[in-house]
Design a protein around this motif. Sequence first.
Motif, short mmCIF file in Angstrom:
data_model
loop_
_atom_site.label_atom_id
_atom_site.label_comp_id
_atom_site.label_asym_id
_atom_site.label_seq_id
_atom_site.Cartn_x
_atom_site.Cartn_y
_atom_site.Cartn_z
N ASP A 60 0.82 -1.21 0.00
CA ASP A 60 0.00 0.00 0.00
C ASP A 60 0.86 1.26 0.00
OD1 ASP A 60 -2.60 -1.16 0.05
OD2 ASP A 60 -2.14 -1.84 2.09
N VAL A 61 1.95 1.20 0.76
CA VAL A 61 2.80 2.39 0.87
C VAL A 61 4.25 1.95 0.68
CG1 VAL A 61 3.49 4.32 2.34
CG2 VAL A 61 1.19 3.36 2.54
N VAL A 62 4.99 2.76 -0.05
CA VAL A 62 6.41 2.48 -0.26
C VAL A 62 7.21 3.66 0.26
CG1 VAL A 62 8.22 2.13 -1.96
CG2 VAL A 62 6.00 1.02 -2.25
N LEU A 63 8.11 3.36 1.19
CA LEU A 63 9.00 4.39 1.74
C LEU A 63 10.35 4.17 1.12
CD1 LEU A 63 8.64 4.35 5.63
CD2 LEU A 63 8.19 6.23 4.09
N SER A 64 10.90 5.17 0.44
CA SER A 64 12.27 4.93 -0.03
C SER A 64 13.14 6.14 0.25
CB SER A 64 12.27 4.56 -1.51
OG SER A 64 11.30 5.30 -2.19
N VAL A 65 14.42 5.86 0.48
CA VAL A 65 15.35 6.95 0.81
C VAL A 65 15.75 7.65 -0.47
CG1 VAL A 65 16.28 5.83 2.83
CG2 VAL A 65 17.32 5.40 0.61
N ARG A 66 16.10 8.92 -0.31
CA ARG A 66 16.73 9.62 -1.43
C ARG A 66 18.09 10.05 -0.96
NH1 ARG A 66 12.19 13.68 -3.46
NH2 ARG A 66 12.21 14.04 -1.24
N GLY A 67 19.11 9.73 -1.72
CA GLY A 67 20.46 10.05 -1.27
C GLY A 67 21.03 8.87 -0.49
N GLY A 68 22.10 9.13 0.24
CA GLY A 68 22.91 8.03 0.78
C GLY A 68 22.40 7.36 2.05
N THR A 69 21.73 8.10 2.92
CA THR A 69 21.36 7.52 4.22
C THR A 69 20.31 6.43 4.05
OG1 THR A 69 21.15 9.88 4.65
CG2 THR A 69 21.25 8.40 6.57
N LEU A 70 20.47 5.35 4.80
CA LEU A 70 19.52 4.24 4.69
C LEU A 70 18.64 4.21 5.93
CD1 LEU A 70 22.04 1.56 3.41
CD2 LEU A 70 20.42 2.89 2.06
N PHE A 71 17.50 3.48 5.83
CA PHE A 71 16.65 3.30 7.01
C PHE A 71 17.32 2.31 7.94
CE2 PHE A 71 13.33 4.21 3.69
CZ PHE A 71 13.06 5.49 4.12
N SER A 72 17.30 2.61 9.22
CA SER A 72 17.93 1.70 10.19
C SER A 72 16.92 0.66 10.66
CB SER A 72 18.44 2.50 11.38
OG SER A 72 17.33 3.05 12.06
N ALA A 73 17.43 -0.36 11.35
CA ALA A 73 16.57 -1.41 11.89
C ALA A 73 15.60 -0.81 12.89
CB ALA A 73 17.42 -2.49 12.54
N GLU A 74 16.08 0.19 13.60
CA GLU A 74 15.25 0.82 14.63
C GLU A 74 14.09 1.58 13.97
OE1 GLU A 74 14.64 4.39 17.40
OE2 GLU A 74 16.25 4.41 15.91
N GLN A 75 14.38 2.28 12.85
CA GLN A 75 13.32 3.00 12.13
C GLN A 75 12.28 2.01 11.59
OE1 GLN A 75 16.05 5.15 9.61
NE2 GLN A 75 15.20 7.11 10.30
N LEU A 76 12.75 0.88 11.09
CA LEU A 76 11.85 -0.16 10.58
C LEU A 76 10.93 -0.64 11.70
CD1 LEU A 76 10.87 -2.14 8.43
CD2 LEU A 76 12.83 -3.59 8.93
N ALA A 77 11.52 -0.83 12.88
CA ALA A 77 10.73 -1.28 14.02
C ALA A 77 9.67 -0.25 14.37
CB ALA A 77 11.66 -1.53 15.21
N ARG A 78 10.02 1.04 14.29
CA ARG A 78 9.05 2.09 14.59
C ARG A 78 7.89 2.06 13.61
NH1 ARG A 78 12.95 6.13 16.15
NH2 ARG A 78 12.86 6.98 14.07
N VAL A 79 8.23 1.82 12.32
CA VAL A 79 7.17 1.75 11.31
C VAL A 79 6.22 0.59 11.65
CG1 VAL A 79 6.65 1.24 8.89
CG2 VAL A 79 8.54 2.76 9.48
N ARG A 80 6.81 -0.54 12.05
CA ARG A 80 6.00 -1.71 12.35
C ARG A 80 5.05 -1.43 13.50
NH1 ARG A 80 10.73 -5.81 11.25
NH2 ARG A 80 10.20 -6.27 9.06
N ALA A 81 5.50 -0.58 14.42
CA ALA A 81 4.70 -0.32 15.61
C ALA A 81 3.63 0.74 15.36
CB ALA A 81 5.62 0.12 16.74
N THR A 82 3.69 1.41 14.21
CA THR A 82 2.73 2.47 13.93
C THR A 82 1.33 1.89 13.76
OG1 THR A 82 4.49 3.56 12.70
CG2 THR A 82 2.27 4.45 12.42
N PRO A 83 0.32 2.50 14.38
CA PRO A 83 -1.04 2.00 14.22
C PRO A 83 -1.46 2.07 12.75
CG PRO A 83 -0.93 3.73 15.90
CD PRO A 83 0.41 3.65 15.28
N GLY A 84 -2.19 1.08 12.27
CA GLY A 84 -2.63 1.05 10.86
C GLY A 84 -1.68 0.28 9.97
N VAL A 85 -0.49 -0.04 10.46
CA VAL A 85 0.45 -0.84 9.67
C VAL A 85 0.22 -2.31 9.99
CG1 VAL A 85 2.88 -1.42 9.30
CG2 VAL A 85 2.19 0.98 9.54
N ALA A 86 -0.19 -3.07 8.98
CA ALA A 86 -0.40 -4.51 9.21
C ALA A 86 0.92 -5.26 9.09
CB ALA A 86 -1.41 -5.05 8.20
#
Lengths: 814, 242
Positions: A60-86
């Motif tokens: 449903d939603v695609v998050l992608s970085v622009r430029g060099g910095t990547l998403f960290s494992a911790e950021q991924l975990a935060r996304v998973r914890a967000t309400p509405g994210v299955a």
Amino acid sequence: MSAAVIRTQLSGIGRRPGRLVLTGLSVLVACFLVFGAFLARDIAVRATADALSTTPMATDVVLSVRGGTLFSAEQLARVRATPGVAEAVGRVESTVRLRGVQRSHLTVVSDPGSGPLSRIRLVSGAYPAGHGEVAVDSRTAGRLSVSAGSRIALESGEVRVTGVVDAPADPGERAYTPDFVAAALGGTEYPRIDIRAASPVAARQLTSGLSQVVDPGQTVPMSIRSGAAARAAEVKDAARQMDRVFELIAMFVVVSVGAAALVATATFRIVFAQRMRQLALLRAVGAQPGQLVRALLVEGAVVGLVAGVAGVVAAQGAGYLAVVVARSAGTALPMPDVPVGAGIGVVIGAVLLTVAAVTAPAFGAAKAAPLQAFRTSSTLSAESRIGAYRLVLGLVLGVAAVGSVAVLVGSWPSTEPDGDSGLALLALAAMATFGALIALGPVVVRPVLAAVSWPLRRFSTVGSLATGGVGAAPRRAAGVSVVVALGVALIVATIVGTSGMTAYLDAKLAMRAPADLIASGSDAGVDAAQVAALRGDPALVDVTAFRTAEVPIGSMSGLAVDLDPAALPVLRSLLEAPRPGEVVLAQWAADSLGVGVGSRASLGPLSLTVRAVLTADGPFASAALLSPTDLDRLGASAPVVLANARGSGETGLITARDAVRRLVPGTDVSLLADARTQATGQVAGLLAVALGLLGLTVLIAVVGVGTTTALSVHERTGEIGLLRALGLSRGGVRTMIASEAGLYGAIGAALGLVLGVPFAWLAVSALDLGVPLTLPLGQLLVVVAALVVIAAAAGLLPAWRAARVSPVAALATE
Amino acid sequence: MVFAVEARALVKVYGKGDAGVRALDGVSVGFERGGFTAIMGPSGSGKSSLLHCLAGLDAVTSGQVLVGGVDITALSDRELTGVRRDRIGFVFQAFNLLPQLTAARNITLPLDLAGRRADRELMAGVVEVLGLADRLDHRPAELSGGQQQRVALARALVARPEVVFADEPTGNLDSRSGLEVLRFLRTSVRSFGQTVVMVTHDPEAAACADRAVLVADGRIVADLPNPSADQLRSLRPPAGAR
Ligand SMILES: Nc1ncnc2c1ncn2[C@@H]1O[C@H](COP(=O)(O)OP(=O)(O)OP(=O)(O)O)[C@@H](O)[C@H]1O
Ligand SMILES: [Mg+2]
């Protein structure tokens, strides 16, 4: 008056719908091709986007970085914890090197393993769950000879294979594992996160609110798109890649459209010649030439309109049919759209093309002297003489062609002109030559006919009747043969070019990959006992050992090898083994030493006679090939072994490799065969595609042969009836007419051959790659024979109709 | 008596049902070997139809046609083609020659098709008598109408057919050329023993024949041996009667 003339002409169409079909057929086929290509592009773009899409439909939603910095494992975990994210998965593809095997690596792809966001399906074993675990696709499992439970050695440790999966057909060796494992193996983080929302509403809210969750400090530049938008972007990307392919196809289609215009012109000329009496009668009763021209142009426009609509409708139908057939064969393809605008464009193009094609014949016909009403039509196309204007035009074009070729050849052998300008000049020369051929056609056809029909005339009466039939109308024969010649010349040039290219690539590859596999042995190399053991193994053939040494080449240094070319089939024909005291040098080495064949070259302590100079590098990019005795004096390395697999295909290779590993413990084995199959496969594939596309031009040419023959049969009813009355059997009539069609093909094929081969050679030389000039006679003869047969087949329908002509037809007086 | 060609109760109907035209309505006639017969009759009476049926060019509706004693109405197209090639010669009113072949090739065409060689003496004799010796390498377009017709005659004769059929062979020629052609037909009957059947409208031409057969409405209405032009003229219906 004008309207009256047009009305007579158009009512003529109505009464003779067969002629409308014949004159419009080539245009119809051209429209079919153009619109068909358009639809095919559309279908191909959508199909590849579906197949290559890395975004599953459920995203449903695609998050992608622009430029060099990547998403960290911790950021991924935060996304998973967000309400509405299955569900949320990190997407990462990392490459890890395999231990031991030279330059080979494994691509580790993150995938959840199951659920709607997964792109794979588990076949056997279990999906990996923890660090150090991966699943591989079945191709990789075969390549690396692993299965569930085995281990893969990496340069940075080891991974355990837990299962085998079915994955999208991606290139290379691939392993699949959950995101955190893939990231850890590659020592990286996530460039992209795919999210499945709990509900459509949640999806919309996520699109706006997520960046705050992921990156409250707003330090990572990122883009948030809906899954649909991500897929749309992929479609666009696929389209861009497709368009490069379709640009090429479009070039070929344009050539076929040109061929169709030529065929249409030729056909209109015949039809108008057959109506010469009627036209002359109109002139006799007071119609002005201009009025006749206008009437004939209107007729052309009507033919173009009908043919265009029919071609577009037929292509649309064929598009549906192709998809239905593909689907029933198990290939999922999307149904074609109905692009109305493009269809109308094609029809307008068809009308313009046909009007352009009809112009010259219309002016010619309008010049009909009123007196011609009293002549028979058959005497008109019998003229082989051409007007002074046409003669001059043909000669000027011919001189221009010869001139540009002379300029091109005169500029050789200079290093400075880039291949492109040479090729452009050559393309001009080719076009001028073809123009000259069109202009001078009627003059050229007779001698060519005399040459190609010799066996026919010599051995059969029906054959000489057919030859007479073609020769009686040289203009007509020229009109259609020239189009055949265009198709044949293109095909012949492609074949000659490709065969040169193949020989060149084969030689290059033979140097780079002279055998299927190479084994370096342990530190001491492969010893004599091991070589003997390898020679005795049933999985291996052509086992040979060689050594290398560094040699000074002037101020540089290069590699010398003592490989015996006679031991390996691919090198045998390319190289001769130097005897002691002799050397074979690579081109650059000979250049920098300033020596040629026969002169003496000094390599370090050695002074050797140059036996040969190679056009490119020696085996394994070596500078010099020496005898073993001479190499000893340079301080040779430990011996390395080359061998070919006895068995064919992937299994043969794997068995051979395993045999080497078994007999030479601790050795590295590299598969050189991979590079070879890939490169030769590419050339063969390109040739097949090019020939397929050139087939379009041939198709139009064949349509031309068929229509010309049909019109000729129609016109010669009396003659055929006379032959029947005099005792020619039905079969004889059929043979005669089919032979005439075959002769049109033969004339075209002969002309095409004579033009295609030299132009291909010129093109190959202009590219200046060191590609040899070859003449693949066998293939060319097959092309010529196939063309004659196809042309004769195109004449079968008219031949069948001709055979039904009653002998009484000869007695019918007009 | 054995006829070269014989028709028995020949019926030819064009078309079907009510729209059918009964062009031949039970014609029985025989043509002796070495005879020169003229067929006359008003326009539309069925002369050409009779000739086509006799020559195996067109299928008959009922009845028999015997060529050299063989019923050709029972033959397949392949056999019939062979009969035409080997045993029958034709001279038409127009379009007699193939435009792309020389006169010589046109003359030998039926023999070439049969894979036979021309009898050189016969060929030389025929060409000589017809005055074509210096025209053999010309194509039809380079010949006069009379010359073209003589080439067609030569073609019909060199194959030594059982019978030569000619449908208004002089119809397109001026009277002098026409006379030449007729004289030659006569000669071929006299000196080569050729059987000739000729359709004509011209009483003068018919008078050259040994026999005149008159056709009207698909039936034979008179059969005159050694006809004279006056006799034939008197038999002709007044112009415009039909
Ligand atoms: N192919 C055909 N289809 C239908 N009717 C035909 C055909 N050929 C001839 N007929 C009819 O058959 C009849 C006899 O025709 P035929 O050609 O035999 O006459 P003819 O005696 O040769 O006339 P003419 O002297 O004008 O040549 C005529 O009524 C004609 O209309
Ligand atoms: Mg008639």
